[in-house]
Design a protein around this motif. Structure first.
Motif, PDB file in Angstrom:
ATOM      1  N   PHE A  89      55.364 -49.617  34.993  1.00 15.83           N
ATOM      2  CA  PHE A  89      55.949 -50.305  34.118  1.00 15.83           C
ATOM      3  C   PHE A  89      56.131 -51.766  34.320  1.00 15.83           C
ATOM      4  CE2 PHE A  89      57.301 -45.638  34.047  1.00 15.83           C
ATOM      5  CZ  PHE A  89      56.978 -45.171  32.766  1.00 15.83           C
ATOM      6  N   LEU A  90      56.012 -52.257  35.447  1.00 12.30           N
ATOM      7  CA  LEU A  90      56.406 -53.583  36.054  1.00 12.30           C
ATOM      8  C   LEU A  90      55.252 -54.322  34.704  1.00 12.30           C
ATOM      9  CD1 LEU A  90      56.470 -53.373  39.667  1.00 12.30           C
ATOM     10  CD2 LEU A  90      58.429 -53.518  38.101  1.00 12.30           C
ATOM     11  N   ALA A  91      55.851 -55.731  34.602  1.00  8.54           N
ATOM     12  CA  ALA A  91      55.226 -56.614  33.891  1.00  8.54           C
ATOM     13  C   ALA A  91      54.268 -57.710  34.786  1.00  8.54           C
ATOM     14  CB  ALA A  91      56.027 -57.281  32.974  1.00  8.54           C
ATOM     15  N   GLY A  92      53.499 -58.392  34.292  1.00 10.05           N
ATOM     16  CA  GLY A  92      52.951 -59.376  35.190  1.00 10.05           C
ATOM     17  C   GLY A  92      51.810 -58.813  36.068  1.00 10.05           C
TER      18      GLY A  92
ATOM     19  N   ASP B 129      48.425 -55.196  28.340  1.00 13.02           N
ATOM     20  CA  ASP B 129      47.128 -55.807  28.952  1.00 13.02           C
ATOM     21  C   ASP B 129      46.212 -54.986  29.376  1.00 13.02           C
ATOM     22  OD1 ASP B 129      48.571 -54.186  30.974  1.00 13.02           O
ATOM     23  OD2 ASP B 129      48.968 -55.634  32.531  1.00 13.02           O
ATOM     24  N   SER B 130      45.881 -53.741  28.450  1.00  7.02           N
ATOM     25  CA  SER B 130      44.886 -52.706  28.658  1.00  7.02           C
ATOM     26  C   SER B 130      43.559 -53.434  28.731  1.00  7.02           C
ATOM     27  CB  SER B 130      44.773 -51.654  27.515  1.00  7.02           C
ATOM     28  OG  SER B 130      44.710 -52.335  26.408  1.00  7.02           O
TER      29      SER B 130
ATOM     30  N   LEU C  74      41.285 -52.272  31.849  1.00  5.26           N
ATOM     31  CA  LEU C  74      39.950 -51.887  31.894  1.00  5.26           C
ATOM     32  C   LEU C  74      38.827 -52.678  32.522  1.00  5.26           C
ATOM     33  CD1 LEU C  74      39.750 -50.271  28.090  1.00  5.26           C
ATOM     34  CD2 LEU C  74      39.786 -49.094  30.240  1.00  5.26           C
ATOM     35  N   ASN C  75      39.093 -54.246  32.237  1.00  8.24           N
ATOM     36  CA  ASN C  75      38.146 -54.889  32.829  1.00  8.24           C
ATOM     37  C   ASN C  75      38.078 -54.934  34.580  1.00  8.24           C
ATOM     38  OD1 ASN C  75      36.759 -56.072  30.721  1.00  8.24           O
ATOM     39  ND2 ASN C  75      38.399 -57.595  30.534  1.00  8.24           N
TER      40      ASN C  75
ATOM     41  N   GLU D  78      45.312 -54.506  21.800  1.00 13.16           N
ATOM     42  CA  GLU D  78      45.625 -53.640  20.933  1.00 13.16           C
ATOM     43  C   GLU D  78      44.552 -52.601  20.613  1.00 13.16           C
ATOM     44  OE1 GLU D  78      46.580 -54.200  16.107  1.00 13.16           O
ATOM     45  OE2 GLU D  78      47.974 -55.110  17.503  1.00 13.16           O
ATOM     46  N   GLN D  79      43.389 -53.207  20.443  1.00 11.89           N
ATOM     47  CA  GLN D  79      42.129 -52.317  20.327  1.00 11.89           C
ATOM     48  C   GLN D  79      41.825 -51.387  21.451  1.00 11.89           C
ATOM     49  OE1 GLN D  79      39.465 -55.730  19.861  1.00 11.89           O
ATOM     50  NE2 GLN D  79      39.353 -55.435  17.600  1.00 11.89           N
TER      51      GLN D  79
END
Length: 159
Positions: A65-68, A113-114, A118-119, A153-154
């Motif tokens: 859940f952490l950002a960054g 940041d999905s 994925l990358n 989003e996609q």
């Protein structure tokens, strides 16, 4: 990303997780969690076959859940470990003992940041000798080719 067998948990935490896997119904009762026969069989099998992964999922359940950049690395490594174990989606097989379920799995790909997650996984898939990450991509319907135009989003819609 670390290749250690177990996450950096205390000896007490590891001992508690081991004890909880020996008494999954008792753990469910203590946590006030519903556990039917199907769930018990699924969780018992996951705990026996993938105890180390379960420990990692417990560790990551507090970090995905952490950002960054730190959170991004945790999400990539968590997904890598799941996929390398031959699982596409762990469902609730690690929920009662390791506190990792569908919600946590979805979070890996829903933090905005999905595309980066994925990358990162694509890079690992291309470097890995194992086919498991590639197989997970196929199961999810994701391309192993980078799609720079795709937005987070996609990517979330694909999950």
């Amino acid at each position: 990303m670390t290749k250690e067998k177990y996450p950096p948990l205390s000896k007490a935490e590891l001992a508690r997780l081991r004890a909880d896997t020996r008494d999954i119904p008792g753990t469910a009762k203590r946590r006030n969690t519903t556990l039917d026969a199907w769930d018990l069989r699924s969780e018992r099998a996951a705990a026996e076959k993938h105890f180390a992964l379960g420990c990692w999922l417990y560790y990551y359940s507090r970090r995905i859940f952490l950002a960054g950049p730190e959170g991004l690395q945790h999400r990539i490594d968590c997904a890598r470990r799941i996929f390398e174990a031959g699982l596409g989606n762990p469902g609730y097989a690690f929920f009662t003992v390791f506190e990792f379920g569908e919600r946590e799995f979805d979070t890996i790909f829903e933090m905005g940041d999905s595309a980066q997650v994925l990358n990162g996984l694509r890079k690992l898939a291309h470097r890995s000798r194992s086919q498991h990450i590639r197989q997970a991509f196929a199961e999810m319907g994701w391309s192993l080719q980078a799609t720079p135009a795709a937005t987070s989003e996609q990517m979330q819609l694909a999950v």
